[in-house]
Scaffold this motif. Structure first.
Motif, PDB file in Angstrom:
ATOM      1  N   ARG A 291     -58.566  82.741  28.425  1.00 45.38           N
ATOM      2  CA  ARG A 291     -57.882  84.022  28.277  1.00 45.38           C
ATOM      3  C   ARG A 291     -57.189  84.133  26.928  1.00 45.38           C
ATOM      4  O   ARG A 291     -56.731  83.124  26.368  1.00 45.38           O
ATOM      5  CB  ARG A 291     -56.842  84.209  29.396  1.00 45.38           C
ATOM      6  CG  ARG A 291     -57.408  84.155  30.783  1.00 45.38           C
ATOM      7  CD  ARG A 291     -56.330  84.254  31.849  1.00 45.38           C
ATOM      8  NE  ARG A 291     -55.786  85.605  31.971  1.00 45.38           N
ATOM      9  CZ  ARG A 291     -54.973  85.991  32.938  1.00 45.38           C
ATOM     10  NH1 ARG A 291     -54.600  85.108  33.886  1.00 45.38           N
ATOM     11  NH2 ARG A 291     -54.520  87.218  33.000  1.00 45.38           N
ATOM     12  N   HIS A 292     -57.109  85.348  26.407  1.00 46.67           N
ATOM     13  CA  HIS A 292     -56.313  85.574  25.207  1.00 46.67           C
ATOM     14  C   HIS A 292     -54.847  85.597  25.626  1.00 46.67           C
ATOM     15  O   HIS A 292     -54.432  86.435  26.431  1.00 46.67           O
ATOM     16  CB  HIS A 292     -56.692  86.895  24.535  1.00 46.67           C
ATOM     17  CG  HIS A 292     -55.949  87.127  23.251  1.00 46.67           C
ATOM     18  ND1 HIS A 292     -54.712  87.726  23.204  1.00 46.67           N
ATOM     19  CD2 HIS A 292     -56.268  86.809  21.974  1.00 46.67           C
ATOM     20  CE1 HIS A 292     -54.292  87.782  21.950  1.00 46.67           C
ATOM     21  NE2 HIS A 292     -55.229  87.229  21.178  1.00 46.67           N
ATOM     22  N   VAL A 293     -54.056  84.675  25.097  1.00 43.79           N
ATOM     23  CA  VAL A 293     -52.672  84.489  25.519  1.00 43.79           C
ATOM     24  C   VAL A 293     -51.734  84.781  24.354  1.00 43.79           C
ATOM     25  O   VAL A 293     -51.885  84.212  23.264  1.00 43.79           O
ATOM     26  CB  VAL A 293     -52.430  83.053  26.027  1.00 43.79           C
ATOM     27  CG1 VAL A 293     -50.975  82.887  26.478  1.00 43.79           C
ATOM     28  CG2 VAL A 293     -53.390  82.709  27.161  1.00 43.79           C
ATOM     29  N   THR A 294     -50.784  85.649  24.577  1.00 44.99           N
ATOM     30  CA  THR A 294     -49.743  85.927  23.599  1.00 44.99           C
ATOM     31  C   THR A 294     -48.405  85.510  24.181  1.00 44.99           C
ATOM     32  O   THR A 294     -48.014  85.985  25.258  1.00 44.99           O
ATOM     33  CB  THR A 294     -49.688  87.428  23.244  1.00 44.99           C
ATOM     34  OG1 THR A 294     -50.934  87.831  22.684  1.00 44.99           O
ATOM     35  CG2 THR A 294     -48.579  87.708  22.241  1.00 44.99           C
ATOM     36  N   VAL A 295     -47.721  84.604  23.482  1.00 41.14           N
ATOM     37  CA  VAL A 295     -46.406  84.141  23.927  1.00 41.14           C
ATOM     38  C   VAL A 295     -45.368  84.653  22.946  1.00 41.14           C
ATOM     39  O   VAL A 295     -45.504  84.480  21.729  1.00 41.14           O
ATOM     40  CB  VAL A 295     -46.339  82.601  23.991  1.00 41.14           C
ATOM     41  CG1 VAL A 295     -44.985  82.157  24.548  1.00 41.14           C
ATOM     42  CG2 VAL A 295     -47.472  82.049  24.835  1.00 41.14           C
ATOM     43  N   ALA A 296     -44.336  85.297  23.473  1.00 45.65           N
ATOM     44  CA  ALA A 296     -43.231  85.790  22.647  1.00 45.65           C
ATOM     45  C   ALA A 296     -41.924  85.304  23.258  1.00 45.65           C
ATOM     46  O   ALA A 296     -41.683  85.511  24.450  1.00 45.65           O
ATOM     47  CB  ALA A 296     -43.252  87.313  22.581  1.00 45.65           C
ATOM     48  N   HIS A 297     -41.097  84.672  22.430  1.00 47.83           N
ATOM     49  CA  HIS A 297     -39.834  84.128  22.955  1.00 47.83           C
ATOM     50  C   HIS A 297     -38.705  84.426  21.988  1.00 47.83           C
ATOM     51  O   HIS A 297     -38.857  84.314  20.770  1.00 47.83           O
ATOM     52  CB  HIS A 297     -39.940  82.614  23.154  1.00 47.83           C
ATOM     53  CG  HIS A 297     -38.661  82.004  23.658  1.00 47.83           C
ATOM     54  ND1 HIS A 297     -38.225  82.161  24.957  1.00 47.83           N
ATOM     55  CD2 HIS A 297     -37.708  81.256  23.029  1.00 47.83           C
ATOM     56  CE1 HIS A 297     -37.068  81.532  25.121  1.00 47.83           C
ATOM     57  NE2 HIS A 297     -36.735  80.976  23.967  1.00 47.83           N
ATOM     58  N   GLY A 298     -37.557  84.790  22.542  1.00 47.42           N
ATOM     59  CA  GLY A 298     -36.360  84.996  21.751  1.00 47.42           C
ATOM     60  C   GLY A 298     -35.257  84.053  22.176  1.00 47.42           C
ATOM     61  O   GLY A 298     -35.062  83.810  23.372  1.00 47.42           O
ATOM     62  N   VAL A 342     -36.645  90.005  19.863  1.00 44.01           N
ATOM     63  CA  VAL A 342     -38.103  90.058  20.006  1.00 44.01           C
ATOM     64  C   VAL A 342     -38.621  91.456  19.677  1.00 44.01           C
ATOM     65  O   VAL A 342     -38.126  92.461  20.201  1.00 44.01           O
ATOM     66  CB  VAL A 342     -38.517  89.656  21.440  1.00 44.01           C
ATOM     67  CG1 VAL A 342     -40.002  89.913  21.665  1.00 44.01           C
ATOM     68  CG2 VAL A 342     -38.178  88.194  21.703  1.00 44.01           C
ATOM     69  N   ASP A 343     -39.632  91.501  18.810  1.00 45.10           N
ATOM     70  CA  ASP A 343     -40.266  92.754  18.412  1.00 45.10           C
ATOM     71  C   ASP A 343     -41.773  92.541  18.451  1.00 45.10           C
ATOM     72  O   ASP A 343     -42.336  91.843  17.609  1.00 45.10           O
ATOM     73  CB  ASP A 343     -39.816  93.162  17.012  1.00 45.10           C
ATOM     74  CG  ASP A 343     -40.446  94.469  16.552  1.00 45.10           C
ATOM     75  OD1 ASP A 343     -41.206  95.078  17.328  1.00 45.10           O
ATOM     76  OD2 ASP A 343     -40.181  94.878  15.402  1.00 45.10           O
ATOM     77  N   LEU A 344     -42.420  93.132  19.431  1.00 45.30           N
ATOM     78  CA  LEU A 344     -43.850  92.905  19.645  1.00 45.30           C
ATOM     79  C   LEU A 344     -44.747  93.741  18.750  1.00 45.30           C
ATOM     80  O   LEU A 344     -45.969  93.574  18.781  1.00 45.30           O
ATOM     81  CB  LEU A 344     -44.203  93.195  21.109  1.00 45.30           C
ATOM     82  CG  LEU A 344     -43.425  92.418  22.178  1.00 45.30           C
ATOM     83  CD1 LEU A 344     -43.891  92.848  23.566  1.00 45.30           C
ATOM     84  CD2 LEU A 344     -43.583  90.922  21.993  1.00 45.30           C
ATOM     85  N   SER A 345     -44.181  94.630  17.954  1.00 41.51           N
ATOM     86  CA  SER A 345     -44.998  95.588  17.212  1.00 41.51           C
ATOM     87  C   SER A 345     -45.952  94.926  16.223  1.00 41.51           C
ATOM     88  O   SER A 345     -47.006  95.481  15.905  1.00 41.51           O
ATOM     89  CB  SER A 345     -44.100  96.587  16.473  1.00 41.51           C
ATOM     90  OG  SER A 345     -43.253  95.923  15.545  1.00 41.51           O
ATOM     91  N   GLY A 346     -45.601  93.745  15.740  1.00 42.64           N
ATOM     92  CA  GLY A 346     -46.458  93.083  14.765  1.00 42.64           C
ATOM     93  C   GLY A 346     -47.496  92.155  15.366  1.00 42.64           C
ATOM     94  O   GLY A 346     -48.251  91.509  14.633  1.00 42.64           O
ATOM     95  N   LEU A 347     -47.550  92.069  16.693  1.00 43.98           N
ATOM     96  CA  LEU A 347     -48.488  91.171  17.356  1.00 43.98           C
ATOM     97  C   LEU A 347     -49.721  91.924  17.829  1.00 43.98           C
ATOM     98  O   LEU A 347     -49.676  93.129  18.070  1.00 43.98           O
ATOM     99  CB  LEU A 347     -47.814  90.491  18.556  1.00 43.98           C
ATOM    100  CG  LEU A 347     -46.551  89.678  18.261  1.00 43.98           C
ATOM    101  CD1 LEU A 347     -46.037  89.036  19.544  1.00 43.98           C
ATOM    102  CD2 LEU A 347     -46.813  88.625  17.194  1.00 43.98           C
ATOM    103  N   SER A 348     -50.802  91.184  17.961  1.00 37.56           N
ATOM    104  CA  SER A 348     -52.047  91.767  18.458  1.00 37.56           C
ATOM    105  C   SER A 348     -52.057  91.664  19.984  1.00 37.56           C
ATOM    106  O   SER A 348     -52.324  90.592  20.533  1.00 37.56           O
ATOM    107  CB  SER A 348     -53.253  91.031  17.860  1.00 37.56           C
ATOM    108  OG  SER A 348     -54.458  91.520  18.406  1.00 37.56           O
ATOM    109  N   ILE A 349     -51.768  92.777  20.632  1.00 39.12           N
ATOM    110  CA  ILE A 349     -51.691  92.797  22.091  1.00 39.12           C
ATOM    111  C   ILE A 349     -52.627  93.879  22.611  1.00 39.12           C
ATOM    112  O   ILE A 349     -52.496  95.055  22.244  1.00 39.12           O
ATOM    113  CB  ILE A 349     -50.254  93.057  22.567  1.00 39.12           C
ATOM    114  CG1 ILE A 349     -49.337  91.902  22.143  1.00 39.12           C
ATOM    115  CG2 ILE A 349     -50.208  93.246  24.084  1.00 39.12           C
ATOM    116  CD1 ILE A 349     -47.887  92.096  22.506  1.00 39.12           C
ATOM    117  N   ALA A 350     -53.571  93.483  23.446  1.00 42.45           N
ATOM    118  CA  ALA A 350     -54.543  94.434  23.993  1.00 42.45           C
ATOM    119  C   ALA A 350     -53.874  95.330  25.026  1.00 42.45           C
ATOM    120  O   ALA A 350     -53.001  94.888  25.788  1.00 42.45           O
ATOM    121  CB  ALA A 350     -55.710  93.689  24.627  1.00 42.45           C
ATOM    122  N   SER A 351     -54.292  96.586  25.079  1.00 39.57           N
ATOM    123  CA  SER A 351     -53.690  97.537  26.015  1.00 39.57           C
ATOM    124  C   SER A 351     -54.045  97.219  27.465  1.00 39.57           C
ATOM    125  O   SER A 351     -53.383  97.711  28.385  1.00 39.57           O
ATOM    126  CB  SER A 351     -54.136  98.960  25.678  1.00 39.57           C
ATOM    127  OG  SER A 351     -55.542  99.079  25.773  1.00 39.57           O
TER     128      SER A 351
END
Length: 395
Positions: A291-298, A342-351
């Motif tokens: 799976r394409h996994v995006t992890v974001a942590h603050g 955390v600001d997700l705007s710069g990440l590649s996240i599929a809709s």
């Protein structure tokens, strides 16, 4: 669901009840605990009672359930019920306790609203209460059956077989069943309840997310809570519980767990909210997920970031994963775009991604809004919040 006559009465009285619900729940808890002090001593979180968050959560859930019945009479709010039922199951709530709550809650409603509570009004709200209570009882009975528990007793004694300091205020505990039986099944993202006997004799219970897998042991992390008030159980565990100690631990529960799909997934957390996220990430790495996994942590700083090295190692094991970390107070050289929240705007996240969030309520609100702006649907965004869920019915 709700009868037409009662629905009309609830619709007419909901504004008045909603406006007074804070006074109602305050009086309810005061009277119930005066009559049943053992509930406050051994079941309810005394810290959440002291700071008022449990009262806010109860008020919000009752109002949200009643509103849902009126607005969508043919649809039961199962998401809300599931969240509450899993928490209740982790505490060992039983059918008879609903009758206790009913008595003191309706006494409080009658006293606060006075003459406005006609027999017809009382009957309508009684119908709402038992619709909610019986639905919860049914879900909790199923959860207990799945856990092999009798009368809600999911507790077992576990021995602490390992303790590791993740940061200055976060410790990981490894616990193994004293009876040497098999570990209970758990899904990535679920939590267990831990009950300890405090110096004053109270048997207080807290929930802690499982932070990953370990051979023949459950693994959970505890952050020391310092504030108003200090965390009774977290401080007890940090100060007094070491290898060899025995704890009472429930079976794993929790309605927010990683799905078995193969689509893209977003794992977002803040602070100690990383614990269930680490469990999900650990599962993805252990199963060699594609799976394409995006992890974001603050976090506040690198020093307060629990499982920092684990995050890097697990992401490196996955062939299609990206991780981004934000610090409010970075150390050394650190990118400006990763400083702050955390600001997700710069990440590649599929809709079409599925998202799992865990952290404080302001973080959940902010990140959920960002994900919706990126095209994710509301039903694809799942969240876990520590303590009473003050967000129920607010999305």
């Amino acid at each position: 669901m709700l009868s037409e006559q009662s629905a009309a009465m609830i619709r007419a009285t909901l504004p008045a009840v909603g406006a007074a619900i804070g006074d109602i729940t305050g009086l309810f808890y005061d009277r119930m605990f005066a009559a049943h002090p053992e509930l406050l001593r051994d079941l309810f979180n005394r810290g959440n009672q002291a700071n008022g968050t449990q009262r806010q959560a109860l008020a919000g859930s009752i109002a949200a359930f009643a509103s849902a019945l009126v607005e969508h009479p043919d649809v039961r709010p199962d998401a809300m019920l599931s969240r509450i039922a899993h928490k209740h199951a982790s505490l060992g709530i039983t059918r008879d306790q609903y009758a206790i709550v009913h008595r003191y809650l309706f006494e409080a409603i009658a006293e606060v609203l006075g003459e406005a509570v006609t027999p017809e009004v009382a009957q309508a709200w009684n119908e709402v209460y038992w619709l909610m209570a019986n639905a919860l009882i049914a879900i909790e009975s199923r959860l207990y059956a799945e856990a092999g528990a009798v009368n809600g007793d999911t507790w077992r004694e576990y021995r602490v077989v390992g303790r590791y300091e993740e940061t200055a205020d976060v410790a990981t505990f490894l616990v193994r069943p004293v009876d040497e039986g098999p570990l209970p099944p758990a899904r990535p993202g679920q939590y267990v309840s831990v009950q300890v006997e405090l110096p004053d004799g109270a048997h207080q219970i807290r929930q802690y997310s499982l932070s990953g897998t370990a051979p023949d042991a459950l693994r959970f992390a505890v952050k020391r809570i310092v504030g108003a008030p200090d965390g009774e159980v977290s401080n007890f565990l940090h100060d007094r519980v070491h290898e060899g100690a025995v704890l009472r631990v429930s079976a794993p529960f929790g309605d927010v767990s990683l799905d078995d799909a193969d689509g893209p997934v977003v794992l977002a957390s803040a602070g100690i909210g990383c614990t269930p996220i680490m469990s999900m990430l650990d599962h993805l790495a252990a199963t060699n997920s594609a799976r394409h996994v995006t992890v974001a942590h603050g976090d506040y700083s690198p020093a307060t970031h629990a499982f920092r090295s684990d995050l890097e190692q697990l992401v490196a094991k996955l062939g299609n994963a990206q991780a981004a970390v934000w610090y409010e107070v970075p150390e050394g050289e650190w990118p400006a775009e990763r400083t702050g929240f955390v600001d997700l705007s710069g990440l590649s996240i599929a809709s079409d991604a599925t998202a799992y969030l865990c952290g404080p309520l302001p973080f959940l609100r902010a990140v959920r809004g960002q994900l919706l702006a990126l095209g994710l649907t509301p039903e694809a965004i799942h969240y876990e919040v520590f303590g009473p869920d003050l967000w129920l019915g607010q999305q």
